[in-house]
Design an enzyme around this catalytic site. Structure first.
Site, PDB file in Angstrom:
ATOM      1  N   ALA A 126      39.548  24.214  60.962  1.00 23.64           N
ATOM      2  CA  ALA A 126      40.822  24.521  59.757  1.00 23.64           C
ATOM      3  C   ALA A 126      39.962  25.863  58.785  1.00 23.64           C
ATOM      4  O   ALA A 126      41.078  26.390  58.438  1.00 23.64           O
ATOM      5  CB  ALA A 126      41.202  23.803  59.515  1.00 23.64           C
ATOM      6  N   GLU A 168      31.769  22.532  46.995  1.00 26.94           N
ATOM      7  CA  GLU A 168      32.716  21.742  47.994  1.00 26.94           C
ATOM      8  C   GLU A 168      31.771  20.489  47.989  1.00 26.94           C
ATOM      9  O   GLU A 168      30.743  20.214  47.259  1.00 26.94           O
ATOM     10  CB  GLU A 168      32.828  22.262  49.322  1.00 26.94           C
ATOM     11  CG  GLU A 168      31.348  22.480  50.207  1.00 26.94           C
ATOM     12  CD  GLU A 168      31.144  21.894  51.409  1.00 26.94           C
ATOM     13  OE1 GLU A 168      31.560  20.691  51.442  1.00 26.94           O
ATOM     14  OE2 GLU A 168      30.532  22.636  52.016  1.00 26.94           O
ATOM     15  N   LYS A 227      36.998  12.127  54.935  1.00 27.71           N
ATOM     16  CA  LYS A 227      37.323  13.486  54.840  1.00 27.71           C
ATOM     17  C   LYS A 227      37.976  14.365  54.114  1.00 27.71           C
ATOM     18  O   LYS A 227      38.765  14.340  55.181  1.00 27.71           O
ATOM     19  CB  LYS A 227      36.723  13.686  56.242  1.00 27.71           C
ATOM     20  CG  LYS A 227      35.929  15.476  56.136  1.00 27.71           C
ATOM     21  CD  LYS A 227      35.193  15.505  57.387  1.00 27.71           C
ATOM     22  CE  LYS A 227      34.456  16.861  58.110  1.00 27.71           C
ATOM     23  NZ  LYS A 227      33.902  16.863  59.082  1.00 27.71           N
ATOM     24  N   LYS A 281      27.501  26.892  60.427  1.00 24.44           N
ATOM     25  CA  LYS A 281      26.850  26.148  61.145  1.00 24.44           C
ATOM     26  C   LYS A 281      26.252  26.514  62.359  1.00 24.44           C
ATOM     27  O   LYS A 281      27.347  26.460  63.114  1.00 24.44           O
ATOM     28  CB  LYS A 281      27.302  24.669  60.621  1.00 24.44           C
ATOM     29  CG  LYS A 281      27.201  23.722  59.414  1.00 24.44           C
ATOM     30  CD  LYS A 281      27.752  22.593  59.074  1.00 24.44           C
ATOM     31  CE  LYS A 281      28.929  22.657  58.915  1.00 24.44           C
ATOM     32  NZ  LYS A 281      29.618  23.235  57.620  1.00 24.44           N
TER      33      LYS A 281
HETATM   34  N1  PSU Z   1      27.771  23.059  54.974  1.00 28.68           N
HETATM   35  C1  PSU Z   1      26.542  22.369  55.087  1.00 28.68           C
HETATM   36  N2  PSU Z   1      27.139  20.495  55.383  1.00 28.68           N
HETATM   37  C2  PSU Z   1      28.099  20.776  55.212  1.00 28.68           C
HETATM   38  C3  PSU Z   1      29.239  21.353  55.199  1.00 28.68           C
HETATM   39  C4  PSU Z   1      29.347  22.872  54.863  1.00 28.68           C
HETATM   40  O1  PSU Z   1      25.548  22.419  54.601  1.00 28.68           O
HETATM   41  O2  PSU Z   1      28.586  19.379  55.419  1.00 28.68           O
HETATM   42  C5  PSU Z   1      30.492  21.010  55.404  1.00 28.68           C
HETATM   43  C6  PSU Z   1      32.318  22.114  55.002  1.00 28.68           C
HETATM   44  O3  PSU Z   1      32.792  21.453  54.053  1.00 28.68           O
HETATM   45  C7  PSU Z   1      33.063  22.330  56.235  1.00 28.68           C
HETATM   46  C8  PSU Z   1      32.717  20.921  57.322  1.00 28.68           C
HETATM   47  O4  PSU Z   1      33.806  22.707  55.453  1.00 28.68           O
HETATM   48  O5  PSU Z   1      31.679  20.899  56.831  1.00 28.68           O
HETATM   49  C9  PSU Z   1      33.441  21.466  58.372  1.00 28.68           C
HETATM   50  O6  PSU Z   1      33.284  20.172  59.134  1.00 28.68           O
HETATM   51  P1  PSU Z   1      35.005  20.472  60.639  1.00 28.68           P
HETATM   52  O7  PSU Z   1      33.865  21.247  61.627  1.00 28.68           O
HETATM   53  O8  PSU Z   1      35.518  19.049  60.540  1.00 28.68           O
HETATM   54  O9  PSU Z   1      35.947  21.490  59.671  1.00 28.68           O
END
Ligand code: PSU
Ligand code: MN
Length: 321
Positions: free
Chosen positions: A150, A34, A95, A168
């Site tokens: 999502a 990604e 993003k 996370k």
């Molecule tokens: N893993 C990491 N750093 C990141 C992400 C994943 O170590 O920045 C990103 C991924 O792209 C994941 C996103 O889909 O964070 C999640 O963002 P949100 O909580 O806005 O869906």
């Protein structure tokens, strides 16, 4: 053949790099990567070096890297060197979650793809294995904000194997695991019976299934396919080593401060995750970044080995070389 050619000429179909196209045709292992972590999850200029390093790790494990992003209204699966550089350096990179893809393509926008958008495009392009850092999930303030990434719902209906260090740790981990159970997404602990904690080796939460080799993961993928039914993701939760994890006490203290600041400043929506990752990094003097990178490196290398095991034993006997 001609219908295939006209199909891939359609501007909404992902553009495969020549290397990825050749690898897929030869049933050579390919790993999707990604780009949101590159554009929005890591500080510049280190992010570009990391993007290149991750592609190199995939190659040294015998697979072809396919970093995914949208450039000028075209989805790309596999980036050339200058395209990867643009993702890492262009401040106009948005993003893009899965729901943002159609407007981005229609308006000619450029953006990095989150797990949800990357998994979708990877599956569309015929890639089965995908590596990231940590998945998005249910945020701790969910009852107030209804903020749930999502990533979860998209993974519930997309047949892709995602190697990650759990979700996370800025999230509500038990709630996220509960949601994954509700959504019917299979979770495997890789070499552990504890769900990893992203920056931390363990979140303290149990996982129901443990695997220990890439071949075992490929067997589970094959079983998913043979069972049939609606496609859904396989999450391979691969912990960062104890030696590389962030100090848990430091993690808890700095995270509490970051969450407080996020609330005070009224940060919402797509900005929440990059804000918290950045605050963690500053508050730990860069230690969270090192743990994050160690986790991502481990995931990328494992994903390459899983894609190798998968390519060596395709589920469809007709596809065997
Ligand atoms: N893993 C990491 N750093 C990141 C992400 C994943 O170590 O920045 C990103 C991924 O792209 C994941 C996103 O889909 O964070 C999640 O963002 P949100 O909580 O806005 O869906
Ligand atoms: Mn969110």
């Amino acid at each position: 053949m001609s219908s295939n050619a006209s199909h891939s000429a359609h501007p909404c179909a992902p553009a495969l790099s020549a290397e990825v196209r050749a690898a897929l045709a030869a049933h050579h292992p390919v790993v999707a990567l990604e780009s949101t972590i590159i554009a929005h999850g890591l500080p510049r200029p280190r992010n570009l070096r990391v993007a290149e390093e991750l592609e190199g790790l995939v190659r040294s494990a015998g697979a072809v890297p396919a970093t995914i992003a949208v450039l000028d209204g075209r989805a790309h699966v596999g980036l050339e060197k200058d395209q990867l550089e643009r993702v890492a350096t262009d401040p106009a990179m948005r993003k893009l979650g899965h729901r943002d893809l159609a407007p981005a393509l229609a308006t000619g926008a450029s953006g990095a793809t989150t797990v949800s958008a990357t998994a979708f495009l990877a599956a569309r392009a015929g890639l089965r294995v995908f590596a990231t850092g940590g998945l998005g999930g249910v945020h701790r303030e969910w009852t107030r904000t209804q903020d749930e990434s999502a990533d979860l719902r998209l993974l519930a209906r997309t047949g892709v194997t995602v190697v990650c260090a759990g979700v996370k740790s800025i999230l509500d981990v038990p709630a996220t695991l509960q949601r994954l159970e509700t959504l019917g997404v299979t979770v495997l602990g890789y070499g552990t019976d504890r769900f990893p904690g992203f920056y931390l080796t363990s979140s303290g939460e149990p996982v129901d299934w443990t695997v220990r080799t890439p071949e075992e993961v490929a067997e589970v993928m094959r079983a998913q396919d043979e069972l049939g039914g609606p496609g859904s993701a396989l999450i391979v939760a691969n912990p960062v080593s104890m030696a590389d994890q962030l100090d848990p006490a430091l993690h808890d203290r700095v995270l509490a401060e970051a969450l407080e600041e996020c609330r005070e400043r009224g940060v919402v929506g797509q900005a929440v995750t990059p804000f918290l990752l950045d605050r963690l990094m500053r508050g730990t003097g860069g230690a969270s970044l090192e743990a994050n990178l160690a986790a991502v490196r481990g995931n990328v290398s494992l994903a390459a080995r899983i894609s190798g095991a998968w390519a060596a034993a395709p589920q469809d006997p007709a596809a065997r070389r």
